[in-house]
Write a protein that holds these residues in place. Structure first.
Motif, PDB file in Angstrom:
ATOM      1  N   GLY A 216      12.500   4.847  -0.789  1.00 36.28           N
ATOM      2  CA  GLY A 216      12.316   4.520   0.619  1.00 36.28           C
ATOM      3  C   GLY A 216      12.787   3.115   0.947  1.00 36.28           C
ATOM      4  O   GLY A 216      13.398   2.884   2.007  1.00 36.28           O
ATOM      5  N   PHE A 217      12.521   2.178   0.056  1.00 35.11           N
ATOM      6  CA  PHE A 217      12.991   0.810   0.275  1.00 35.11           C
ATOM      7  C   PHE A 217      14.515   0.755   0.301  1.00 35.11           C
ATOM      8  O   PHE A 217      15.114   0.111   1.173  1.00 35.11           O
ATOM      9  CB  PHE A 217      12.437  -0.104  -0.816  1.00 35.11           C
ATOM     10  N   LEU A 218      15.155   1.434  -0.643  1.00 36.20           N
ATOM     11  CA  LEU A 218      16.618   1.435  -0.682  1.00 36.20           C
ATOM     12  C   LEU A 218      17.203   2.110   0.557  1.00 36.20           C
ATOM     13  O   LEU A 218      18.244   1.687   1.077  1.00 36.20           O
ATOM     14  CB  LEU A 218      17.103   2.137  -1.952  1.00 36.20           C
ATOM     15  N   LEU A 219      16.543   3.155   1.024  1.00 41.67           N
ATOM     16  CA  LEU A 219      17.033   3.843   2.219  1.00 41.67           C
ATOM     17  C   LEU A 219      16.975   2.935   3.442  1.00 41.67           C
ATOM     18  O   LEU A 219      17.888   2.934   4.274  1.00 41.67           O
ATOM     19  CB  LEU A 219      16.207   5.115   2.452  1.00 41.67           C
ATOM     20  N   ARG A 220      15.917   2.142   3.537  1.00 38.31           N
ATOM     21  CA  ARG A 220      15.799   1.218   4.675  1.00 38.31           C
ATOM     22  C   ARG A 220      16.879   0.142   4.643  1.00 38.31           C
ATOM     23  O   ARG A 220      17.277  -0.374   5.688  1.00 38.31           O
ATOM     24  CB  ARG A 220      14.419   0.563   4.678  1.00 38.31           C
ATOM     25  N   GLN A 221      17.338  -0.169   3.441  1.00 38.97           N
ATOM     26  CA  GLN A 221      18.382  -1.187   3.310  1.00 38.97           C
ATOM     27  C   GLN A 221      19.789  -0.595   3.347  1.00 38.97           C
ATOM     28  O   GLN A 221      20.773  -1.325   3.190  1.00 38.97           O
ATOM     29  CB  GLN A 221      18.179  -1.966   2.005  1.00 38.97           C
ATOM     30  N   GLY A 222      19.907   0.703   3.535  1.00 38.05           N
ATOM     31  CA  GLY A 222      21.208   1.338   3.613  1.00 38.05           C
ATOM     32  C   GLY A 222      21.911   1.482   2.284  1.00 38.05           C
ATOM     33  O   GLY A 222      23.142   1.588   2.241  1.00 38.05           O
ATOM     34  N   CYS A 223      21.151   1.512   1.175  1.00 41.17           N
ATOM     35  CA  CYS A 223      21.734   1.652  -0.161  1.00 41.17           C
ATOM     36  C   CYS A 223      21.592   3.107  -0.608  1.00 41.17           C
ATOM     37  O   CYS A 223      20.474   3.638  -0.671  1.00 41.17           O
ATOM     38  CB  CYS A 223      21.036   0.723  -1.154  1.00 41.17           C
ATOM     39  N   HIS A 224      22.707   3.754  -0.915  1.00 39.00           N
ATOM     40  CA  HIS A 224      22.701   5.168  -1.287  1.00 39.00           C
ATOM     41  C   HIS A 224      23.383   5.335  -2.650  1.00 39.00           C
ATOM     42  O   HIS A 224      24.505   4.862  -2.853  1.00 39.00           O
ATOM     43  CB  HIS A 224      23.426   6.008  -0.234  1.00 39.00           C
ATOM     44  N   TYR A 225      22.681   5.994  -3.558  1.00 36.89           N
ATOM     45  CA  TYR A 225      23.248   6.306  -4.867  1.00 36.89           C
ATOM     46  C   TYR A 225      23.561   7.798  -4.864  1.00 36.89           C
ATOM     47  O   TYR A 225      22.661   8.634  -4.876  1.00 36.89           O
ATOM     48  CB  TYR A 225      22.244   5.963  -5.974  1.00 36.89           C
TER      49      TYR A 225
ATOM     50  N   ASP B 139      -1.965  12.747 -13.690  1.00 38.52           N
ATOM     51  CA  ASP B 139      -2.122  11.621 -12.766  1.00 38.52           C
ATOM     52  C   ASP B 139      -0.986  10.614 -12.946  1.00 38.52           C
ATOM     53  O   ASP B 139      -0.484  10.041 -11.971  1.00 38.52           O
ATOM     54  CB  ASP B 139      -3.470  10.938 -12.998  1.00 38.52           C
ATOM     55  N   ALA B 140      -0.595  10.391 -14.216  1.00 40.95           N
ATOM     56  CA  ALA B 140       0.516   9.472 -14.471  1.00 40.95           C
ATOM     57  C   ALA B 140       1.819  10.008 -13.899  1.00 40.95           C
ATOM     58  O   ALA B 140       2.642   9.243 -13.368  1.00 40.95           O
ATOM     59  CB  ALA B 140       0.649   9.225 -15.973  1.00 40.95           C
ATOM     60  N   VAL B 141       2.037  11.316 -14.000  1.00 42.81           N
ATOM     61  CA  VAL B 141       3.239  11.918 -13.423  1.00 42.81           C
ATOM     62  C   VAL B 141       3.253  11.753 -11.908  1.00 42.81           C
ATOM     63  O   VAL B 141       4.291  11.425 -11.305  1.00 42.81           O
ATOM     64  CB  VAL B 141       3.325  13.403 -13.818  1.00 42.81           C
ATOM     65  N   HIS B 142       2.109  11.970 -11.265  1.00 42.60           N
ATOM     66  CA  HIS B 142       2.036  11.793  -9.818  1.00 42.60           C
ATOM     67  C   HIS B 142       2.265  10.333  -9.432  1.00 42.60           C
ATOM     68  O   HIS B 142       2.934  10.046  -8.419  1.00 42.60           O
ATOM     69  CB  HIS B 142       0.678  12.259  -9.305  1.00 42.60           C
ATOM     70  N   ALA B 143       1.718   9.400 -10.222  1.00 47.05           N
ATOM     71  CA  ALA B 143       1.927   7.981  -9.936  1.00 47.05           C
ATOM     72  C   ALA B 143       3.397   7.602 -10.088  1.00 47.05           C
ATOM     73  O   ALA B 143       3.930   6.812  -9.305  1.00 47.05           O
ATOM     74  CB  ALA B 143       1.057   7.134 -10.863  1.00 47.05           C
ATOM     75  N   LEU B 144       4.069   8.164 -11.106  1.00 44.49           N
ATOM     76  CA  LEU B 144       5.493   7.899 -11.296  1.00 44.49           C
ATOM     77  C   LEU B 144       6.301   8.444 -10.123  1.00 44.49           C
ATOM     78  O   LEU B 144       7.227   7.772  -9.622  1.00 44.49           O
ATOM     79  CB  LEU B 144       5.966   8.514 -12.607  1.00 44.49           C
TER      80      LEU B 144
ATOM     81  N   GLN C 184       9.352   7.339  -5.182  1.00 42.75           N
ATOM     82  CA  GLN C 184       9.543   7.568  -3.749  1.00 42.75           C
ATOM     83  C   GLN C 184       9.484   6.259  -2.965  1.00 42.75           C
ATOM     84  O   GLN C 184      10.248   6.067  -2.006  1.00 42.75           O
ATOM     85  CB  GLN C 184       8.480   8.538  -3.239  1.00 42.75           C
ATOM     86  N   GLN C 185       8.600   5.353  -3.360  1.00 44.44           N
ATOM     87  CA  GLN C 185       8.514   4.067  -2.675  1.00 44.44           C
ATOM     88  C   GLN C 185       9.793   3.251  -2.876  1.00 44.44           C
ATOM     89  O   GLN C 185      10.286   2.617  -1.944  1.00 44.44           O
ATOM     90  CB  GLN C 185       7.298   3.300  -3.188  1.00 44.44           C
ATOM     91  N   LEU C 186      10.332   3.280  -4.101  1.00 52.27           N
ATOM     92  CA  LEU C 186      11.591   2.572  -4.351  1.00 52.27           C
ATOM     93  C   LEU C 186      12.735   3.203  -3.569  1.00 52.27           C
ATOM     94  O   LEU C 186      13.561   2.490  -2.966  1.00 52.27           O
ATOM     95  CB  LEU C 186      11.897   2.588  -5.848  1.00 52.27           C
TER      96      LEU C 186
ATOM     97  N   VAL D 200       7.878   1.364 -11.242  1.00 52.75           N
ATOM     98  CA  VAL D 200       8.431   2.607 -11.783  1.00 52.75           C
ATOM     99  C   VAL D 200       8.413   2.580 -13.311  1.00 52.75           C
ATOM    100  O   VAL D 200       8.013   3.558 -13.965  1.00 52.75           O
ATOM    101  CB  VAL D 200       9.854   2.834 -11.254  1.00 52.75           C
ATOM    102  N   GLU D 201       8.827   1.468 -13.895  1.00 51.04           N
ATOM    103  CA  GLU D 201       8.853   1.381 -15.357  1.00 51.04           C
ATOM    104  C   GLU D 201       7.456   1.432 -15.956  1.00 51.04           C
ATOM    105  O   GLU D 201       7.241   2.041 -17.013  1.00 51.04           O
ATOM    106  CB  GLU D 201       9.576   0.100 -15.769  1.00 51.04           C
TER     107      GLU D 201
END
Length: 311
Positions: free
Chosen positions: A94-103, A80-85, A90-92, A137-138
């Motif tokens: 997705g947020f970066l993708l919406r802001q146009g930030c690509h690593y 369950d902890a692995v799935h939560a991580l 994925q949420q982080l 995430v942390e």
């Protein structure tokens, strides 16, 4: 007495058995049902179970003891902890993708964390959102690491710990994977042959044959889905040539020679079979499922070599 397996666990079975009554826990998916029966009530279900139990038509599930059930709860909490991580990452992302930030390099490393700290946004509130996602995430990663450490600490007191250590001689079976697999499957000695284990895991093809017509379909996917997923993940490691690396060598040092021979035989056979099936043009997921099915047979063979420790 008998009752269907459900979310309440085996407490009722243990209580009745301690009182001197015979009780089995029935697998719900294997209860015979009439196709035309459209009425379901508690009274009818109880009467049907009583008739089928008297006729010997019910299939009982393996009842784990309290210690084994506790270990299984621990490994499931880690899953369950692995799935939560994964969900937090994925949420982080997705947020970066919406802001146009690509690593454009491998993520979730120290360099990636430093890159996140150096991001700048036009809207000040986006910095607050970013820090909240990073904190999530942390926290999820710390929870996963804590539960992993608990599995390592509780393993020596588990009756099936020798089987877990023996399975670590195989490629793709580190400590957490081996402990999770055995916690989900339990005592493998209850399977008379590896084919029963493969069928229990749902790694055998479905079939609809009649007369001379033989039709086989996809995997049945019956039984324990977590154990099946672990075997399929481990099967991906056999796409590489057979070899014993440093980490695997360290895991094999304390194991007897017959177990190491089975593990090496598994590598030779499964690595060669993976390449042979891949050359035929079969999809990668079909090849991996076939390797996972044979891998279950080698897991059964190693488990039969190691008697469980006395509790």
């Amino acid at each position: 007495m008998c009752y269907e397996a459900g979310p309440c666990g085996y407490g009722i079975q243990r209580q009745l058995s301690a009182s001197g009554h015979g009780c089995i826990v029935v697998a719900p998916s294997l209860i015979p049902k009439r196709a035309g029966d459209r009425v379901k009530t508690d009274r009818r279900d109880a009467a049907s179970l009583a008739r089928l139990h008297r006729a010997g038509e019910l299939t009982a599930v393996w009842v784990a003891d309290a210690g084994h059930e506790a270990m299984r709860d621990l490994v499931r909490a880690r899953l369950d902890a692995v799935h939560a991580l994964r969900r937090a990452r994925q949420q982080l992302s997705g947020f970066l993708l919406r802001q146009g930030c690509h690593y454009r390099r491998p993520a979730w490393t120290k360099l990636h964390r430093r890159w996140l700290a150096g991001l700048r946004f036009e809207q000040a509130v986006h910095h607050i959102v970013l820090e909240d996602y990073i904190a999530a995430v942390e926290a999820a990663q710390a929870r996963r690491d804590r539960l992993t450490a608990q599995i390592e600490a509780m393993l020596p007191n588990w009756t099936l710990a020798p089987v877990v250590k023996a399975l670590q001689t195989m490629r793709g079976m580190a400590l957490v994977n081996a402990a999770t697999l055995i916690a989900e499957l339990g005592d493998l000695s209850r399977f008379a042959n590896p084919r029963q284990l493969m069928a229990y895991l749902g790694l055998v093809p479905s079939e609809h044959s009649s007369g001379t017509s033989i039709k086989r379909g996809g995997l049945t996917k019956a039984g324990n889905s977590a154990a099946r997923r672990l075997l399929i993940e481990a099967a991906w490691r056999y796409r590489f040539p057979a070899r014993v690396g440093r980490e695997l060598r360290l895991r094999q040092e304390q194991q007897p020679k017959p177990i190491r021979e089975i593990a090496w035989k598994a590598q030779l056979r499964l690595c060669a079979r993976y390449r042979r099936l891949a050359r035929t043009g079969k999809p990668a997921n079909v090849v991996t499922a076939a390797i996972a099915r044979e891998l279950a047979g080698f897991v059964w063979a190693i488990a039969r070599q190691v008697p469980p420790a006395l509790g």
